[in-house]
Design a protein around this motif. Structure first.
Motif, PDB file in Angstrom:
ATOM      1  N   SER A 148       0.847  -1.195   0.000  1.00 44.79           N
ATOM      2  CA  SER A 148       0.000   0.000   0.000  1.00 44.79           C
ATOM      3  C   SER A 148       0.877   1.237   0.000  1.00 44.79           C
ATOM      4  CB  SER A 148      -0.899   0.023   1.244  1.00 44.79           C
ATOM      5  OG  SER A 148      -1.564   1.270   1.377  1.00 44.79           O
ATOM      6  N   VAL A 149       0.366   2.315  -0.542  1.00 42.02           N
ATOM      7  CA  VAL A 149       1.045   3.595  -0.392  1.00 42.02           C
ATOM      8  C   VAL A 149       1.231   3.924   1.090  1.00 42.02           C
ATOM      9  CG1 VAL A 149      -1.056   5.010  -0.431  1.00 42.02           C
ATOM     10  CG2 VAL A 149       1.108   5.995  -1.207  1.00 42.02           C
ATOM     11  N   ALA A 150       0.397   3.318   1.948  1.00 38.84           N
ATOM     12  CA  ALA A 150       0.531   3.521   3.394  1.00 38.84           C
ATOM     13  C   ALA A 150       1.885   3.060   3.922  1.00 38.84           C
ATOM     14  CB  ALA A 150      -0.584   2.785   4.134  1.00 38.84           C
ATOM     15  N   ALA A 151       2.574   2.205   3.154  1.00 35.59           N
ATOM     16  CA  ALA A 151       3.905   1.764   3.556  1.00 35.59           C
ATOM     17  C   ALA A 151       4.962   2.828   3.309  1.00 35.59           C
ATOM     18  CB  ALA A 151       4.285   0.486   2.805  1.00 35.59           C
ATOM     19  N   THR A 152       4.611   3.862   2.548  1.00 25.65           N
ATOM     20  CA  THR A 152       5.619   4.846   2.131  1.00 25.65           C
ATOM     21  C   THR A 152       5.324   6.270   2.603  1.00 25.65           C
ATOM     22  OG1 THR A 152       4.514   5.320   0.018  1.00 25.65           O
ATOM     23  CG2 THR A 152       6.035   3.456   0.063  1.00 25.65           C
ATOM     24  N   ILE A 153       4.162   6.493   3.217  1.00 27.07           N
ATOM     25  CA  ILE A 153       3.792   7.832   3.665  1.00 27.07           C
ATOM     26  C   ILE A 153       3.362   7.790   5.135  1.00 27.07           C
ATOM     27  CG2 ILE A 153       3.042   8.532   1.364  1.00 27.07           C
ATOM     28  CD1 ILE A 153       0.125   8.203   2.390  1.00 27.07           C
ATOM     29  N   ARG A 187       9.614 -15.194  -9.543  1.00 29.31           N
ATOM     30  CA  ARG A 187       9.818 -13.775  -9.282  1.00 29.31           C
ATOM     31  C   ARG A 187       8.827 -13.312  -8.218  1.00 29.31           C
ATOM     32  NH1 ARG A 187       8.174 -10.643 -12.676  1.00 29.31           N
ATOM     33  NH2 ARG A 187       6.932 -12.025 -14.019  1.00 29.31           N
ATOM     34  N   VAL A 188       9.274 -12.406  -7.342  1.00 31.53           N
ATOM     35  CA  VAL A 188       8.409 -11.903  -6.273  1.00 31.53           C
ATOM     36  C   VAL A 188       8.485 -10.377  -6.264  1.00 31.53           C
ATOM     37  CG1 VAL A 188       7.776 -12.057  -3.842  1.00 31.53           C
ATOM     38  CG2 VAL A 188       9.022 -13.949  -4.924  1.00 31.53           C
ATOM     39  N   ASN A 189       7.352  -9.742  -6.453  1.00 28.99           N
ATOM     40  CA  ASN A 189       7.284  -8.288  -6.460  1.00 28.99           C
ATOM     41  C   ASN A 189       6.059  -7.826  -5.678  1.00 28.99           C
ATOM     42  OD1 ASN A 189       9.505  -7.478  -8.452  1.00 28.99           O
ATOM     43  ND2 ASN A 189       8.351  -8.971  -9.664  1.00 28.99           N
ATOM     44  N   CYS A 190       5.981  -6.529  -5.418  1.00 26.41           N
ATOM     45  CA  CYS A 190       4.792  -5.994  -4.758  1.00 26.41           C
ATOM     46  C   CYS A 190       4.358  -4.698  -5.417  1.00 26.41           C
ATOM     47  CB  CYS A 190       4.988  -5.811  -3.251  1.00 26.41           C
ATOM     48  SG  CYS A 190       6.144  -4.525  -2.754  1.00 26.41           S
ATOM     49  N   VAL A 191       3.108  -4.373  -5.194  1.00 24.55           N
ATOM     50  CA  VAL A 191       2.501  -3.136  -5.691  1.00 24.55           C
ATOM     51  C   VAL A 191       2.106  -2.288  -4.489  1.00 24.55           C
ATOM     52  CG1 VAL A 191       0.513  -2.180  -6.940  1.00 24.55           C
ATOM     53  CG2 VAL A 191       1.635  -4.257  -7.774  1.00 24.55           C
ATOM     54  N   TYR A 192       2.297  -0.974  -4.597  1.00 23.70           N
ATOM     55  CA  TYR A 192       1.834  -0.032  -3.570  1.00 23.70           C
ATOM     56  C   TYR A 192       0.634   0.737  -4.122  1.00 23.70           C
ATOM     57  CZ  TYR A 192       6.809  -0.492  -2.232  1.00 23.70           C
ATOM     58  OH  TYR A 192       8.060  -0.956  -1.933  1.00 23.70           O
ATOM     59  N   PRO A 193      -0.573   0.237  -3.951  1.00 23.16           N
ATOM     60  CA  PRO A 193      -1.733   0.982  -4.449  1.00 23.16           C
ATOM     61  C   PRO A 193      -1.956   2.279  -3.675  1.00 23.16           C
ATOM     62  CG  PRO A 193      -2.283  -1.327  -4.055  1.00 23.16           C
ATOM     63  CD  PRO A 193      -0.965  -1.062  -3.398  1.00 23.16           C
ATOM     64  N   GLY A 194      -2.392   3.292  -4.394  1.00 24.65           N
ATOM     65  CA  GLY A 194      -2.899   4.482  -3.735  1.00 24.65           C
ATOM     66  C   GLY A 194      -4.325   4.246  -3.261  1.00 24.65           C
ATOM     67  N   LEU A 195      -4.944   5.283  -2.723  1.00 20.88           N
ATOM     68  CA  LEU A 195      -6.316   5.136  -2.231  1.00 20.88           C
ATOM     69  C   LEU A 195      -7.279   4.959  -3.396  1.00 20.88           C
ATOM     70  CD1 LEU A 195      -8.177   5.188   0.280  1.00 20.88           C
ATOM     71  CD2 LEU A 195      -8.528   7.625  -0.173  1.00 20.88           C
ATOM     72  N   VAL A 196      -8.079   3.904  -3.320  1.00 19.44           N
ATOM     73  CA  VAL A 196      -9.090   3.597  -4.328  1.00 19.44           C
ATOM     74  C   VAL A 196     -10.440   3.576  -3.612  1.00 19.44           C
ATOM     75  CG1 VAL A 196      -9.867   1.915  -6.038  1.00 19.44           C
ATOM     76  CG2 VAL A 196      -7.412   2.196  -5.589  1.00 19.44           C
ATOM     77  N   PRO A 197     -11.482   4.179  -4.180  1.00 20.07           N
ATOM     78  CA  PRO A 197     -12.774   4.236  -3.491  1.00 20.07           C
ATOM     79  C   PRO A 197     -13.551   2.920  -3.552  1.00 20.07           C
ATOM     80  CG  PRO A 197     -12.911   5.393  -5.577  1.00 20.07           C
ATOM     81  CD  PRO A 197     -11.463   5.013  -5.390  1.00 20.07           C
ATOM     82  N   THR A 198     -12.909   1.846  -3.105  1.00 21.56           N
ATOM     83  CA  THR A 198     -13.591   0.578  -2.878  1.00 21.56           C
ATOM     84  C   THR A 198     -14.268   0.648  -1.506  1.00 21.56           C
ATOM     85  OG1 THR A 198     -11.610  -0.328  -1.862  1.00 21.56           O
ATOM     86  CG2 THR A 198     -11.889  -0.695  -4.238  1.00 21.56           C
ATOM     87  N   THR A 255      12.334  -8.468 -10.220  1.00 24.14           N
ATOM     88  CA  THR A 255      12.021  -9.223  -8.999  1.00 24.14           C
ATOM     89  C   THR A 255      12.565  -8.468  -7.792  1.00 24.14           C
ATOM     90  OG1 THR A 255      12.007 -11.446  -8.003  1.00 24.14           O
ATOM     91  CG2 THR A 255      14.100 -10.687  -8.949  1.00 24.14           C
ATOM     92  N   GLY A 256      11.901  -8.630  -6.666  1.00 21.68           N
ATOM     93  CA  GLY A 256      12.304  -7.917  -5.458  1.00 21.68           C
ATOM     94  C   GLY A 256      11.978  -6.436  -5.512  1.00 21.68           C
ATOM     95  N   ALA A 257      11.035  -6.052  -6.366  1.00 22.27           N
ATOM     96  CA  ALA A 257      10.728  -4.644  -6.572  1.00 22.27           C
ATOM     97  C   ALA A 257       9.381  -4.273  -5.964  1.00 22.27           C
ATOM     98  CB  ALA A 257      10.709  -4.309  -8.064  1.00 22.27           C
ATOM     99  N   GLY A 258       9.244  -3.000  -5.628  1.00 26.13           N
ATOM    100  CA  GLY A 258       7.968  -2.454  -5.198  1.00 26.13           C
ATOM    101  C   GLY A 258       7.530  -1.405  -6.208  1.00 26.13           C
ATOM    102  N   LEU A 259       6.363  -1.598  -6.805  1.00 31.16           N
ATOM    103  CA  LEU A 259       5.881  -0.694  -7.852  1.00 31.16           C
ATOM    104  C   LEU A 259       4.815   0.241  -7.298  1.00 31.16           C
ATOM    105  CD1 LEU A 259       5.721   0.164 -10.843  1.00 31.16           C
ATOM    106  CD2 LEU A 259       4.074  -1.699 -11.191  1.00 31.16           C
ATOM    107  N   PRO A 260       5.118   1.536  -7.156  1.00 28.65           N
ATOM    108  CA  PRO A 260       4.102   2.470  -6.702  1.00 28.65           C
ATOM    109  C   PRO A 260       3.066   2.703  -7.806  1.00 28.65           C
ATOM    110  CG  PRO A 260       6.333   3.368  -6.433  1.00 28.65           C
ATOM    111  CD  PRO A 260       6.424   2.199  -7.356  1.00 28.65           C
ATOM    112  N   VAL A 261       1.794   2.511  -7.457  1.00 22.83           N
ATOM    113  CA  VAL A 261       0.699   2.827  -8.374  1.00 22.83           C
ATOM    114  C   VAL A 261      -0.219   3.753  -7.592  1.00 22.83           C
ATOM    115  CG1 VAL A 261      -0.993   1.886  -9.992  1.00 22.83           C
ATOM    116  CG2 VAL A 261       0.983   0.499  -9.332  1.00 22.83           C
ATOM    117  N   ASP A 262       0.288   4.941  -7.345  1.00 24.84           N
ATOM    118  CA  ASP A 262      -0.324   5.853  -6.373  1.00 24.84           C
ATOM    119  C   ASP A 262      -0.444   7.272  -6.889  1.00 24.84           C
ATOM    120  OD1 ASP A 262       2.286   6.717  -6.386  1.00 24.84           O
ATOM    121  OD2 ASP A 262       2.728   6.148  -4.319  1.00 24.84           O
ATOM    122  N   GLY A 263      -0.251   7.460  -8.194  1.00 23.71           N
ATOM    123  CA  GLY A 263      -0.349   8.803  -8.753  1.00 23.71           C
ATOM    124  C   GLY A 263       0.727   9.748  -8.255  1.00 23.71           C
TER     125      GLY A 263
END
Length: 267
Positions: A148-153, A187-198, A255-263
């Motif tokens: 989550s973007v919460a991991a970075t802010i 391969r192991v990676n992660c995504v940091y989603p921003g806030l989504v109105p789910t 691999t071993g990467a974190g991809l921010p998808v948070d605008g």
């Protein structure tokens, strides 16, 4: 679809019954993967799988409590039986319980640790065991963890959640190193989603108002948008497309990467 073609691959998505997980399952199916929806919500999970089938996708539902090791074993066995293999695991299941640090509830933190950290760790464990040479699938693959973007802010009211999503980032990187060193072909990676109105995102906005951190839901959402260079909230498809990328051959050397998808919120 070039490098994003997942035809012939089998995917398991945890927390796939609704929200981001359902969107990720749909995107993987559109890219050609056969998909298992794994969730603790059986009725909703079966309905989501059935909806995918109506589009012509190969899809199934398996019950899964991500915090339970035996449940994981059963879910992977069922996935192999349903799809004939396992190439992609998306560790999406998660919970967010808002609260102020001064009022921290140990039970709430333990719940988030169980689902967000232990659940992801067990998902990686069972993906490795199935995908590595000699495993039940045995052809390598890709694991995508949802942080989550919460991991970075530092956003108020979500200290416990932020801590658990930071742990997902660390799990990702250590797991990627182990997989590489031991020749798993995973391969192991992660995504940091921003806030989504789910449902979860909307609940967070309501919670931070209840905690006295913002005067209204509109102000809470405005604060998020104000911290986001892209100037909007995220959409389910934004996150789902990132998962497809990381699961695909287009990310074959990632691999071993974190991809921010948070605008840009977490930069």
């Amino acid at each position: 679809m070039g490098g994003y073609d997942l035809s012939g691959r089998a995917a398991l998505v945890t927390g796939g019954a609704r929200g981001l997980g359902a969107g990720m399952a749909e995107a993987l199916a559109k890219a050609g993967a056969a998909v298992v929806i794994a969730d603790i919500r059986e009725d909703l999970g079966r309905a989501t799988a059935d909806a995918l089938k109506q589009t012509g996708a190969t899809a199934a539902f398996v019950p899964l409590d991500v915090t339970d090791d035996a449940s994981w074993e059963q879910a992977v066995t069922a996935t192999l039986a349903e799809l004939g293999g396992l190439d992609i695991v998306v560790n999406n299941a998660g919970v967010e319980i808002s609260g102020l640090v001064a009022d921290l509830d140990p039970a709430d933190v333990r719940r988030m640790l169980d689902v967000n950290v232990l659940g992801t760790a067990l998902g990686i464990k069972h993906a490795f065991r199935a995908m590595r040479p000699g495993g039940a699938a045995g052809h390598g693959g890709a694991v995508v963890n949802i942080a989550s973007v919460a991991a970075t802010i530092a956003f108020p009211g979500i200290a416990g959640y932020s801590a658990t999503k930071s742990a997902v980032d660390r799990l990702t990187r250590v797991a990627a190193m182990e997989a590489g060193k031991l020749g798993y072909g995973v391969r192991v990676n992660c995504v940091y989603p921003g806030l989504v109105p789910t449902e979860m995102g909307n609940q967070l906005a309501t919670d931070v108002v209840r905690l006295g951190l913002f005067p209204s839901v509109e102000d809470a959402i405005g604060a998020v948008v104000g911290q986001t260079p892209a100037g909007r909230l995220g959409e389910v498809t934004d996150m789902a497309d990132a998962v497809v990328f990381l699961a695909s051959d287009a990310a074959r050397f990632v691999t071993g990467a974190g991809l921010p998808v948070d605008g840009g919120m977490g930069m």
